[in-house]
Design an enzyme around this catalytic site. Structure first.
Site, PDB file in Angstrom:
ATOM      1  N   LEU A  62      -8.364   8.410   1.308  1.00  0.00           N
ATOM      2  CA  LEU A  62      -8.173   9.844   1.535  1.00  0.00           C
ATOM      3  C   LEU A  62      -7.019  10.071   2.503  1.00  0.00           C
ATOM      4  O   LEU A  62      -6.203  10.962   2.320  1.00  0.00           O
ATOM      5  CB  LEU A  62      -9.439  10.492   2.121  1.00  0.00           C
ATOM      6  CG  LEU A  62     -10.731  10.433   1.312  1.00  0.00           C
ATOM      7  CD1 LEU A  62     -11.857  11.108   2.098  1.00  0.00           C
ATOM      8  CD2 LEU A  62     -10.586  11.099  -0.045  1.00  0.00           C
TER       9      LEU A  62
ATOM     10  N   ARG B   3      -4.388   8.143   3.363  1.00  0.00           N
ATOM     11  CA  ARG B   3      -3.010   7.788   3.025  1.00  0.00           C
ATOM     12  C   ARG B   3      -2.527   8.462   1.746  1.00  0.00           C
ATOM     13  O   ARG B   3      -1.372   8.308   1.358  1.00  0.00           O
ATOM     14  CB  ARG B   3      -2.849   6.263   2.950  1.00  0.00           C
ATOM     15  CG  ARG B   3      -3.481   5.616   1.756  1.00  0.00           C
ATOM     16  CD  ARG B   3      -3.212   4.102   1.748  1.00  0.00           C
ATOM     17  NE  ARG B   3      -3.255   3.612   0.396  1.00  0.00           N
ATOM     18  CZ  ARG B   3      -3.324   2.344   0.062  1.00  0.00           C
ATOM     19  NH1 ARG B   3      -3.341   1.410   0.998  1.00  0.00           N
ATOM     20  NH2 ARG B   3      -3.352   1.973  -1.196  1.00  0.00           N
TER      21      ARG B   3
ATOM     22  N   GLY C 169       0.837  -1.200   0.000  1.00  0.00           N
ATOM     23  CA  GLY C 169       0.000   0.000   0.000  1.00  0.00           C
ATOM     24  C   GLY C 169       0.868   1.243   0.000  1.00  0.00           C
ATOM     25  O   GLY C 169       1.829   1.321   0.755  1.00  0.00           O
TER      26      GLY C 169
ATOM     27  N   GLY D 192      -5.125   1.082   9.551  1.00  0.00           N
ATOM     28  CA  GLY D 192      -4.127   0.634  10.513  1.00  0.00           C
ATOM     29  C   GLY D 192      -4.091  -0.865  10.724  1.00  0.00           C
ATOM     30  O   GLY D 192      -3.283  -1.362  11.494  1.00  0.00           O
ATOM     31  N   ARG D 193      -5.007  -1.569  10.094  1.00  0.00           N
ATOM     32  CA  ARG D 193      -5.090  -3.030  10.237  1.00  0.00           C
ATOM     33  C   ARG D 193      -5.118  -3.468  11.702  1.00  0.00           C
ATOM     34  O   ARG D 193      -5.910  -2.973  12.464  1.00  0.00           O
ATOM     35  CB  ARG D 193      -3.918  -3.697   9.535  1.00  0.00           C
ATOM     36  CG  ARG D 193      -3.918  -3.458   8.050  1.00  0.00           C
ATOM     37  CD  ARG D 193      -2.726  -4.174   7.479  1.00  0.00           C
ATOM     38  NE  ARG D 193      -2.505  -3.787   6.115  1.00  0.00           N
ATOM     39  CZ  ARG D 193      -2.376  -4.661   5.116  1.00  0.00           C
ATOM     40  NH1 ARG D 193      -2.467  -5.946   5.356  1.00  0.00           N
ATOM     41  NH2 ARG D 193      -2.175  -4.248   3.901  1.00  0.00           N
TER      42      ARG D 193
ATOM     43  N   ASP E 169       0.982   2.072   8.667  1.00  0.00           N
ATOM     44  CA  ASP E 169       0.532   1.343   9.854  1.00  0.00           C
ATOM     45  C   ASP E 169       1.462   1.489  11.051  1.00  0.00           C
ATOM     46  O   ASP E 169       1.102   1.114  12.169  1.00  0.00           O
ATOM     47  CB  ASP E 169       0.351  -0.143   9.523  1.00  0.00           C
ATOM     48  CG  ASP E 169      -0.714  -0.368   8.457  1.00  0.00           C
ATOM     49  OD1 ASP E 169      -1.578   0.519   8.303  1.00  0.00           O
ATOM     50  OD2 ASP E 169      -0.681  -1.406   7.787  1.00  0.00           O
TER      51      ASP E 169
END
Lengths: 419, 419
Positions: B298, B300, B13, B191-192, B144
């Site tokens: 938006l 990141r 990502g 943020g997983r 993250d």
């Protein structure tokens, strides 16, 4: 000349720059302290006037008032409260006049959209009828850009800049991920029945294949087949598809996409806005991996990315509202008049509230591309000047500085009033 | 000294500032043109190396490379593609070495998170085993913030600043509307499995009653009852409740809130992220009017609101990766070392990839408040420096200017390779 007090209130959904209008009104009043005594703000909008919950703005420092110019939200509180019909609920309007009389308020500045323009007009008419000398001026504001007569609505330019920028930025993101991951990105934007904000997303690109590849307007009836064809075409041709969809997107029969009528297994109404609904359709029909975002309040609170044009215009309608009032104009609204597109020039005009109230301005059909999925050059020429310029707030410790008004309450003089 | 080429690729990502690292790598390589010949970038990350789809970065002007510093997304394309196990899929790793050998690539810069650190390490080990002289350096990147050893991960500071600012701004919005309208605002962040981004939302306020009133971390098992109690308390006490919720929020049994398992009346999986799910619970249990936003890409991609600290660190890990490589360090990653909190000082360190790969850094329990719904002062001291400073991109015509690299393809020398 005799000195009287002014009342200012914010109405309806707030914007990133409604406080810039408040700043304009208050600073102009302070410059005219020979004629305007104190400014009282309604706590939570017109409710503050009805319940005699007034904020004494004279206790705020010049620095605090100046800081309103870069503070999002409604500093004095806003409300979603529509005064009822004047024939059957005349008592509400009379109460307003009572409060104004009790606090020697002769200037009424009402900062809002179409509904509040109507309220402002009615208050003006009733005060005249009751023989109370009130000058009522409406200060325009709405992110929806649907106010008539004025070339654009203060508040719109900033949300337009935010959505155009966010569309550009997220398009860079998905373009770099699409080879192995997300193929479709759906951004849901506000605007109710009017597609102005969605149209602003189209400013992010112009050339062949430049995202967004599709804008879905409330003004164009939604066709699942047409949309899916276009998504597939974009993914095949460009590798990915960016969609800006208005929250007000609807089917030919008028029902909203977001209001799917679906219920979950517990019998609850299915959650979700247009973006997840549309993303789900795309997954179902085409199988593409998607991401979706719902900007919601982010877009209308994003003072950090305000359009300088919008900030200047929002401030100017505030100061000119006071000038209009002092010039003896009543039941009027300052407007923004476009003098030229390139270079963009504008000036402040004025319109009678009778011509403003209860009229919504939708996207003209010639602003929407023939196929219904984009904007025309005419629309682009209209929109582009509105997002020009940046107007950054000051930052403290990494975060935007916001005004922290005292919001001191004015001593009450009247009995309670039931809303 | 002998001159050899370098390879640079982006992985996973993307972030608002991964291109700032690209800019750092490329500018440093250009400064060392006595030892580094051309920089080749992998189109769509490591896939570009496997398929010999290389971008000749030498054809990009200095201006274009400089503009990468303020361009979000991954300029050369990224990918979600994990190299398979080296024992059973050794052919993939050998192919990489073949491509490197064919193009005289002796420097391998891999810009990504934990997975790509592992890949970088394996490529380094295999090249050594095969007797090919490759220097492999991992350039850290992830929103993250879950990379070990480094004090923070490049890319995180900017998303943290965006989320903290957006929480502050939207809180101003709901605070002004809550008297008559919306009582609860829910902002869903990425943020997983790690709550770092959600924690950044808490930077928006600190004093009693200041929003956000609740942060929901993936590290703390979700209790509907506890959350509802707190929402109700905030609404009663402050008039409204602002919630920042991590996409990774989950029940005690580990299932995600977003993965409700519900299906709609057509038998489709219920759409929606955590925010609408949580908002629906609040409506159901407490009846409050709500708004929710899902920031998704938006946050990141928001280069317009990047943290200057983050931009500088992202650039610095890029330049230092090259310095490490030229110093003969292999299988290393530049890290960010905190020298002091106040004033914030940092320097670049380095860590062996063997210590980095496949380790995730979660929020320490003492960074999360006892009640599980906020951050501690220790956490605040850690986070605050990371969002310091602004680093605005230049704007053209109201929109951020982005780099438009040519992305010229290097002539292929090898046969096709099946992924």
């Amino acid at each position: 000349m005799a000195q009287h007090n002014a009342f200012y209130a914010q109405s309806g959904g707030v914007t990133a720059v409604i406080n810039a209008s408040a700043c304009g009104v208050i600073e102009a009043c302070r410059r005219h302290d020979d004629r305007i005594g104190k400014v009282y703000a309604g706590r939570n909008g017109i409710i503050g006037a009805l319940t005699e919950d007034l904020i004494d703005v004279s206790q705020e420092s010049d620095e605090t008032i100046a800081a309103l110019r870069h503070t999002p939200g409604g500093a004095f509180g806003s409300c979603r409260y529509k005064l009822k019909d004047i024939e059957t609920h005349r008592v509400q309007y009379e109460r307003l006049i009572d409060v104004f009389r009790a606090h020697d308020i002769r200037y009424f500045f009402y900062n809002g959209g179409g509904d509040s323009a109507d309220t402002c007009l009615k208050v003006s008419q009733l005060s005249e009828h009751m023989g109370y000398p009130l000058t009522a001026i409406h200060v325009p504001k709405t992110i929806d850009n649907d106010l008539p007569i004025t070339d654009n609505s203060p508040g719109f330019g900033s949300v337009a800049k935010y959505i155009a920028t966010s569309t550009l930025e997220t398009s860079q993101d998905i373009a770099s991920m699409c080879a192995t991951s997300t193929k479709v990105f759906v951004l849901e934007v506000m605007g109710r029945h009017a597609g102005w904000i969605a149209a602003a997303g189209a400013l992010a690109g112009n050339g062949e294949g430049e995202p967004p590849h599709m804008v879905i307007f409330p003004e164009i009836a939604f066709s699942r087949e047409a949309v899916m064809n276009r998504v597939q075409e974009a993914v095949k041709r460009y590798g990915y598809c960016v969609i800006v969809v208005s929250e007000g997107a609807r089917y030919p029969d008028g029902t909203f996409l977001a209001d799917s009528g679906n219920t979950d297994v517990f019998g609850h109404r299915q959650l979700g806005g247009v973006a997840p609904t549309l993303a789900g359709m795309i997954k179902q029909d085409l199988g593409y991996k998607y991401h979706w975002a719902v900007a919601d309040y982010l877009q209308r609170a994003a003072r950090h990315l305000a359009s300088r044009t919008d900030v200047e215009q929002s401030y100017a309608v505030g100061t000119h509202a006071v000038e209009l009032a002092l010039a003896g104009k009543n039941a009027m609204m300052p407007t923004i008049e476009r003098v030229s597109d390139t270079p963009y020039e504008w000036r402040i005009g004025a319109a009678p509230l009778a011509e403003v109230a209860n009229r919504e301005k939708f996207m003209p059909r010639d602003f929407i591309r023939e196929d219904g999925f984009g904007i025309t050059e005419t629309c682009r020429r209209y929109l582009e000047p509105l997002i020009q310029g940046e107007d950054y707030p000051p930052y403290d410790n990494g975060l935007p500085r916001i005004a922290t008004p005292k919001l001191a309450r004015v001593a009450r003089k009247l009995p309670d009033f039931e809303l």
